[in-house]
Scaffold this motif. Structure first.
Motif, PDB file in Angstrom:
ATOM      1  N   GLY A  35     -44.902 -16.160   8.997  1.00 42.24           N
ATOM      2  CA  GLY A  35     -44.334 -17.301   9.696  1.00 42.24           C
ATOM      3  C   GLY A  35     -45.134 -17.683  10.911  1.00 42.24           C
ATOM      4  O   GLY A  35     -46.200 -17.118  11.186  1.00 42.24           O
ATOM      5  N   ALA A  51     -41.837 -18.182   5.800  1.00 39.40           N
ATOM      6  CA  ALA A  51     -41.801 -18.177   4.329  1.00 39.40           C
ATOM      7  C   ALA A  51     -41.577 -16.737   3.888  1.00 39.40           C
ATOM      8  O   ALA A  51     -42.382 -15.855   4.201  1.00 39.40           O
ATOM      9  N   THR A  58     -37.920 -20.755   2.489  1.00 36.66           N
ATOM     10  CA  THR A  58     -38.514 -21.136   3.764  1.00 36.66           C
ATOM     11  C   THR A  58     -37.421 -21.535   4.738  1.00 36.66           C
ATOM     12  O   THR A  58     -36.324 -21.935   4.336  1.00 36.66           O
ATOM     13  N   TYR A  60     -36.992 -23.430   8.849  1.00 38.78           N
ATOM     14  CA  TYR A  60     -37.685 -24.158   9.920  1.00 38.78           C
ATOM     15  C   TYR A  60     -36.790 -24.305  11.137  1.00 38.78           C
ATOM     16  O   TYR A  60     -35.563 -24.394  11.016  1.00 38.78           O
ATOM     17  N   SER A  71     -46.451 -22.847   3.802  1.00 43.54           N
ATOM     18  CA  SER A  71     -46.739 -22.431   2.433  1.00 43.54           C
ATOM     19  C   SER A  71     -47.553 -21.141   2.477  1.00 43.54           C
ATOM     20  O   SER A  71     -48.083 -20.773   3.526  1.00 43.54           O
TER      21      SER A  71
END
Length: 119
Positions: A35, A51, A58, A60, A71
């Protein structure tokens, strides 16, 4: 000795894009989670994105949802952060984090890469 090497930072105008990379080396294991965190001047380090390796999910921070995409390339043990529609408030040092879950949790950190967004 595990090393995380980041690249891709720089100076960009508001509304522009950057792509950060973080390559992990020196580990016999593939990283579980990879991350990104960031730290702006005078502020504490904050979570940006992660991730997870166990299920590919995932997550955020609210401030970057819809603009940033994380990714991973598992074969290369590398994570990427695609940052679009950058804002001046995204200016910070961005740090890569990699986590191993063995008999205990082990966190590794990169050296940081500067992202500067001009208005």
């Amino acid at each position: 000795q595990v090393q995380l090497v980041e690249s891709g930072g720089g100076l960009v105008q508001a509304g522009g894009s950057l792509r950060l990379s973080c390559a992990a080396s020196g580990s016999s294991f593939s990283m579980d989670d990879m991350g990104w965190y960031r730290q702006a001047p005078g502020k504490e380090r904050e979570f940006v994105a992660v991730a997870r390796g166990n299920d590919g999910s995932t997550n955020y921070a609210d401030s970057v949802k819809g603009r940033f995409t994380i990714s991973r390339d598992y074969a290369k043990n590398t994570a990427y952060l695609q940052m679009n529609n950058l804002k001046p408030e995204d200016t910070a040092i961005y740090y890569c984090n990699a986590r191993l879950r063995l008999n205990r949790i082990i966190d590794y950190w990169g050296q940081g890469t500067q992202v500067t967004v001009s208005s």
